[in-house]
Design a protein around this motif. Structure first.
Motif, PDB file in Angstrom:
ATOM      1  N   HIS A 138       0.840  -1.200   0.000  1.00  7.65           N
ATOM      2  CA  HIS A 138       0.000   0.000   0.000  1.00  7.65           C
ATOM      3  C   HIS A 138       0.879   1.255   0.000  1.00  7.65           C
ATOM      4  O   HIS A 138       0.668   2.174  -0.804  1.00  7.65           O
ATOM      5  N   GLU A 139       1.867   1.302   0.895  1.00  6.30           N
ATOM      6  CA  GLU A 139       2.739   2.476   0.983  1.00  6.30           C
ATOM      7  C   GLU A 139       3.630   2.594  -0.259  1.00  6.30           C
ATOM      8  O   GLU A 139       3.883   3.695  -0.741  1.00  6.30           O
ATOM      9  N   TYR A 140       4.086   1.470  -0.778  1.00  8.17           N
ATOM     10  CA  TYR A 140       4.890   1.475  -2.001  1.00  8.17           C
ATOM     11  C   TYR A 140       4.087   2.078  -3.154  1.00  8.17           C
ATOM     12  O   TYR A 140       4.619   2.854  -3.947  1.00  8.17           O
ATOM     13  N   ASP A 141       2.817   1.740  -3.230  1.00  3.17           N
ATOM     14  CA  ASP A 141       1.963   2.329  -4.264  1.00  3.17           C
ATOM     15  C   ASP A 141       2.011   3.858  -4.198  1.00  3.17           C
ATOM     16  O   ASP A 141       2.038   4.529  -5.230  1.00  3.17           O
ATOM     17  N   HIS A 142       2.023   4.410  -2.988  1.00  2.00           N
ATOM     18  CA  HIS A 142       2.072   5.874  -2.847  1.00  2.00           C
ATOM     19  C   HIS A 142       3.304   6.471  -3.529  1.00  2.00           C
ATOM     20  O   HIS A 142       3.191   7.512  -4.186  1.00  2.00           O
ATOM     21  N   ILE A 143       4.458   5.851  -3.389  1.00  6.58           N
ATOM     22  CA  ILE A 143       5.658   6.421  -4.007  1.00  6.58           C
ATOM     23  C   ILE A 143       5.694   6.163  -5.516  1.00  6.58           C
ATOM     24  O   ILE A 143       6.507   6.741  -6.230  1.00  6.58           O
ATOM     25  N   GLU A 144       4.784   5.315  -5.987  1.00  5.45           N
ATOM     26  CA  GLU A 144       4.633   5.071  -7.417  1.00  5.45           C
ATOM     27  C   GLU A 144       3.492   5.912  -8.009  1.00  5.45           C
ATOM     28  O   GLU A 144       3.133   5.740  -9.171  1.00  5.45           O
ATOM     29  N   GLY A 145       2.906   6.789  -7.197  1.00  2.84           N
ATOM     30  CA  GLY A 145       1.832   7.655  -7.672  1.00  2.84           C
ATOM     31  C   GLY A 145       0.489   6.963  -7.798  1.00  2.84           C
ATOM     32  O   GLY A 145      -0.368   7.373  -8.580  1.00  2.84           O
ATOM     33  N   LYS A 146       0.281   5.902  -7.006  1.00  2.39           N
ATOM     34  CA  LYS A 146      -0.967   5.136  -7.056  1.00  2.39           C
ATOM     35  C   LYS A 146      -1.657   5.169  -5.706  1.00  2.39           C
ATOM     36  O   LYS A 146      -1.005   5.198  -4.663  1.00  2.39           O
ATOM     37  N   LEU A 147      -2.976   5.127  -5.745  1.00  2.00           N
ATOM     38  CA  LEU A 147      -3.795   5.074  -4.534  1.00  2.00           C
ATOM     39  C   LEU A 147      -4.596   3.783  -4.532  1.00  2.00           C
ATOM     40  O   LEU A 147      -4.837   3.196  -5.589  1.00  2.00           O
ATOM     41  N   PHE A 148      -5.051   3.362  -3.359  1.00  2.00           N
ATOM     42  CA  PHE A 148      -5.811   2.115  -3.314  1.00  2.00           C
ATOM     43  C   PHE A 148      -7.094   2.222  -4.131  1.00  2.00           C
ATOM     44  O   PHE A 148      -7.576   1.240  -4.672  1.00  2.00           O
ATOM     45  N   THR A 149      -7.626   3.424  -4.277  1.00  2.00           N
ATOM     46  CA  THR A 149      -8.846   3.616  -5.071  1.00  2.00           C
ATOM     47  C   THR A 149      -8.601   3.348  -6.560  1.00  2.00           C
ATOM     48  O   THR A 149      -9.545   3.053  -7.291  1.00  2.00           O
ATOM     49  N   ASP A 150      -7.341   3.427  -7.001  1.00  2.00           N
ATOM     50  CA  ASP A 150      -7.016   3.121  -8.400  1.00  2.00           C
ATOM     51  C   ASP A 150      -7.211   1.638  -8.697  1.00  2.00           C
ATOM     52  O   ASP A 150      -7.325   1.254  -9.860  1.00  2.00           O
ATOM     53  N   LYS A 151      -7.242   0.807  -7.669  1.00  2.00           N
ATOM     54  CA  LYS A 151      -7.393  -0.638  -7.846  1.00  2.00           C
ATOM     55  C   LYS A 151      -8.861  -1.067  -7.907  1.00  2.00           C
ATOM     56  O   LYS A 151      -9.158  -2.235  -8.093  1.00  2.00           O
TER      57      LYS A 151
END
Length: 187
Positions: A138-151
């Motif tokens: 989840h936190e790694y997604d943040h540094i990749e510019g992704k949010l959980f809502t994108d999933k």
């Protein structure tokens, strides 16, 4: 020092973060402030983009005295890279400090193998499983510019769109300091 958490809709949450150089100024102070901010918001993880910094840094604390593998699970991840995600996909109801009051079931792999530097800039390659893997992903997604809502699928995203818009305008009540990107915009 408790920092404001950037709310959904801020462009920094959608940018791929840049690497942190070894001479990054005040790194230890930043890490301490991130832990203060995360604890104040009752979170288990926080990424630098969530405090407005587009750098590859996140922190996690899922310490649980009742679970042997998480007796003292407080970690700093600098310039992490996911080497491999393995195992079965499993659903878990996730939330995010940048998206308060919205929780959704998200599928993630049960294991993640990660290369990263800790707060002392010591390099590690480590496998994480279960809840640790989930929070790290989840936190790694943040540094990749992704949010959980994108999933989420298109229908689910459409169903929560008005709530997401309300968050970006600051039309919500939270128990911690936030920065709302569209606070002055009318509906």
């Amino acid at each position: 020092m408790k920092l404001p958490i950037v709310a959904y809709g801020d462009p920094v949450l959608k940018k791929v973060a840049t690497e942190i150089p070894k001479d990054y100024p005040n790194l230890q102070e930043l890490i301490a402030n991130m832990f203060d901010t995360m604890y104040n918001a009752s979170g288990v993880g926080l990424a630098a983009p969530q405090i407005g910094l587009s750098v590859r840094l996140f922190i996690v604390d899922i310490t649980d005295r009742d679970e042997p593998e998480y007796q003292d699970f407080k970690k700093v991840f600098i310039n992490p890279t996911i080497i491999e995600e393995t195992g079965e996909l499993w659903d878990f109801n996730e939330g995010c400090l940048s998206i308060p009051d919205i929780r959704e079931d998200i599928k993630r792999k049960e294991n993640v193998f990660l290369s990263y530097y800790d707060e002392n800039l010591t390099h590690h390659e480590e496998m994480f499983t279960g809840m640790a893997a989930r929070v790290i992903q989840h936190e790694y997604d943040h540094i990749e510019g992704k949010l959980f809502t994108d999933k989420l699928g298109p229908l689910k995203r459409a169903m929560i769109k008005s709530r997401l818009d309300a968050i970006s305008r600051g039309a919500i009540k939270v128990g911690y300091k936030m920065k709302f990107p569209n606070a002055n915009k009318k509906r």
